[in-house]
Enzyme design. Structure first.
Site, PDB file in Angstrom:
ATOM      1  N   GLU A 164      71.458  71.912  12.231  1.00  0.00           N
ATOM      2  CA  GLU A 164      72.358  73.054  12.375  1.00  0.00           C
ATOM      3  C   GLU A 164      73.506  72.774  11.423  1.00  0.00           C
ATOM      4  O   GLU A 164      74.223  71.794  11.586  1.00  0.00           O
ATOM      5  CB  GLU A 164      72.886  73.183  13.800  1.00  0.00           C
ATOM      6  CG  GLU A 164      73.827  74.388  13.950  1.00  0.00           C
ATOM      7  CD  GLU A 164      74.869  74.239  15.034  1.00  0.00           C
ATOM      8  OE1 GLU A 164      75.397  75.266  15.478  1.00  0.00           O
ATOM      9  OE2 GLU A 164      75.164  73.092  15.440  1.00  0.00           O
ATOM     10  N   ASP A 220      72.760  68.640  15.903  1.00  0.00           N
ATOM     11  CA  ASP A 220      73.883  69.545  16.084  1.00  0.00           C
ATOM     12  C   ASP A 220      74.926  69.376  14.980  1.00  0.00           C
ATOM     13  O   ASP A 220      75.293  68.250  14.629  1.00  0.00           O
ATOM     14  CB  ASP A 220      74.526  69.270  17.448  1.00  0.00           C
ATOM     15  CG  ASP A 220      75.728  70.145  17.721  1.00  0.00           C
ATOM     16  OD1 ASP A 220      75.552  71.367  17.868  1.00  0.00           O
ATOM     17  OD2 ASP A 220      76.852  69.602  17.786  1.00  0.00           O
TER      18      ASP A 220
END
Length: 614
Positions: free
Chosen positions: A303, A272
């Site tokens: 990400e 993340d």
């Protein structure tokens, strides 16, 4: 700056922290800045049964062996005179993140996946899911019941949103605070192992979404152990950054992925918001995590909003060695094309066929150009990177759930446009990812939900509604009050998939479209070679973009995409798309076929049309 030797970085050592079951008992080890650490062994009512003092090792570590210890016991660490706290490296929190930790023996689970071999990374078709809303029961074991369906759909990997335990009974997972403990809201650690084992039996790889850039706001006890866990010099959206320059902190996070691989047989990871993982070490923490995962045969996907090719380049080329990265540019371009909405970050995209063609040709649209909103440059050239390194989607948890009401793409555009975009995502030369339910255009939203304590929950609700005050639709405070309360149980319940929808004709027809187009991707010889020199993209004009598989003058498959509609069939004898060799094009698939719920027309409405050279 840290100076970590290669042997220390790559070996799969004994975990630096946590409770480990041995033949001689249970070994405890933790890192803290206090002068005394005791393990308090407790019963279910949190009454102390016995105390095990730990001995200092140096460098802040304390350890000790409880000769009478066994799996299933509950414990907390007492740190000097400050109080007692859950283990930061706990493998299980059966009473919640504020309760005692549980000793877990991972060796008692009987795996059946000894012959498992994950599909090649370049062949992945990913399905993102949230355990709590994927099924009505919302458990690890209930998800097992849907794995055969996913195989029939045509995906070969599931990406599970974060399962590290979080406060309360429901959460997206990005408020996790027990990074080694699968959430008890979904089941036991062995229940999670059973899900992974069953997925492998169905030939599905398992990707775990992990959060290493922050811990949640409730139940994060790292600071009680050592202030060195955080580095105030690194500012992040969540406050002071994690102190990856400190060896013990670095180990705590870099060992986590290997832990999931070793004890849960996870195949790969999605990290993340890697742009928020700030590190001044000689080797960046991201590069170390990638190195450790690769050494164990796994893969890592980032990400990251920077469009920075350094993430994806090999370590020997000065990169961090990540296998892939979410490419939001594709999603944003498609979204703007389909909805014409350009508020927030969508204002940086024009949603034109030219922009779509440019993004498809390169992987990213922004490759050093200035943003339309700020004028600041974003990204760098990406044409040298492998197409499989870009993960494409038309829906994901963020792009659905970060909308005020959690509306899915299919809720805000008409059916032909949704079918055309759906067909395109199945045939891009990049790594496609679906979000749970998009394959049948699920009617349920995916809304933002939490279950925090009353005071924190109130702040979360207020903050959620405040986020939208600059959007025209929510300029009126009364309109913002309509935004679902993240704390309400109904917000969570409304986000659960309704599998009985598949019995309706419209949803079944959409599912069939995904099955047919993903099936074509998996079986047509021309679509197997997705290297840069095996396809090209051209804008034909009149709103149509052509994705051509093969070489110039020897094309084998043409994917003609019109996400706007209202156009005529292009001239398929156009030299730019001619198959060559005296061959002609014949239609093999169209997103607007009657069996998919369409009218049979092409390009008078949004259409993705697939042609084959014969």
């Amino acid at each position: 700056m840290t100076n970590l030797g290669p042997e220390r970085r790559t070996t799969d050592r004994r975990p630096s922290q946590g409770a480990e079951v041995l033949e001689s008992g249970v070994r405890y080890r933790t890192w803290c800045e206090h002068d005394r650490v005791d393990v308090l062994i407790m019963d279910d009512a949190r009454q102390v049964l016995r105390t095990v003092p730990l001995e200092p090792e140096g460098d802040g570590y304390f350890s000790g062996l409880d000769h009478g210890g066994r799996a299933g016991e509950l414990y907390r660490y007492r740190l000097g005179e400050t109080g007692d706290w859950p283990d930061p490296a706990s493998r299980s929190q059966p009473q919640g993140v504020h309760g005692p930790s549980m000793v877990v023996d991972p060796k008692t689970f009987r795996w059946t996946d000894t012959s498992w071999q994950a599909p090649a990374y370049r062949d992945l078709i990913i399905y993102e899911l949230h355990v709590g809303t994927f099924t009505e029961a919302g458990k690890f074991r209930s998800a097992i019941e849907k794995l055969a369906y996913l195989v029939e759909l045509g995906v070969n990997a599931i990406e599970i949103m974060p399962v590290a335990d979080f406060p309360g009974e429901r959460n997206w997972g990005y408020d996790g605070v027990a990074l080694y403990a699968p959430s008890r809201a979904y089941g036991t650690p062995d229940d999670f192992r059973a899900l992974v084992d069953a997925a492998h039996a169905q030939r599905l790889a398992v990707i775990l979404d992990v959060v290493y850039n922050h811990l949640g706001p409730d139940g994060n006890y790292l600071g009680c152990y050592h202030k060195g866990y955080f580095n105030a010099a690194h500012e992040t959206p969540w406050g002071a950054g994690l102190n990856y320059e400190q060896a013990a902190v670095r180990d705590f996070f870099s060992e986590n992925a290997r832990y999931w691989m070793r004890e849960f047989h996870i195949d790969g990871f999605r990290l993340d918001a890697t742009h928020a993982m700030l590190d001044d070490s000689e080797q960046h923490i991201l590069a170390e995590i990638a190195e450790r995962v690769h050494a164990a045969g796994g893969f890592v996907i980032a990400e990251d909003d920077r469009n920075d090719p350094t993430l994806l380049r090999a370590s020997d080329a000065g990169g961090f060695g990540f296998d892939g990265c979410w490419s939001d540019d594709f999603h944003h371009t498609v979204r703007v094309m389909l909805t014409k909405q350009r508020e927030g970050y969508y204002a940086n995209f024009e949603g034109t066929p030219r922009e779509l063609a440019d993004t498809l040709a390169h992987g990213w649209h922004y490759r050093g150009q200035p943003r339309l909103t700020s004028g600041k440059a974003r990204g760098a050239e990406s044409i040298d990177l492998g197409p499989e390194q870009f993960v494409y989607c038309i829906s994901n948890h963020d792009q659905v759930g970060n909308r005020a009401f959690g509306e899915r793409l299919g809720h805000v555009i008409d059916a032909p446009a949704y079918r055309a975009a759906s067909a395109l995502i199945c045939l891009v030369p990049y790594t496609p990812m679906l979000f749970q339910g998009q394959e049948w255009c699920a009617s349920t939203p995916f809304q933002f939900f939490t279950d925090h304590n009353q005071e924190l929950g109130r702040l979360v609700t207020e903050g959620r509604r405040k986020e939208f005050k600059n959007f025209a639709a929510f300029a009126d405070p009364e309109q913002r009050e309509r935004i679902p309360d993240p704390q309400a149980l109904t917000t969570f319940r409304n986000s659960k998939l309704r599998w009985d929808e598949l019995r309706s004709e419209a949803h079944a027809q959409m599912l069939l479209l995904y099955q047919e187009f993903l099936g074509l991707r998996a079986t047509h010889a021309a679509l197997q070679n997705r290297s840069r020199d095996a396809w090209m993209v051209t804008e034909l004009g009149d709103g149509i973009v052509a994705l051509l598989y093969g070489e110039q003058g020897e094309f084998t498959v043409a994917v003609l995409v019109d996400l706007i509609g209202g156009h005529e069939m292009p001239n398929i004898d156009d030299a730019r798309i001619a198959p060559g060799g005296g061959r002609d094009w014949r239609q093999i698939l169209s997103s607007n076929e009657v069996r998919f719920g369409g009218s049979g027309e092409t390009f008078s409405v949004p259409t993705t049309l697939v042609l084959e050279a014969v």
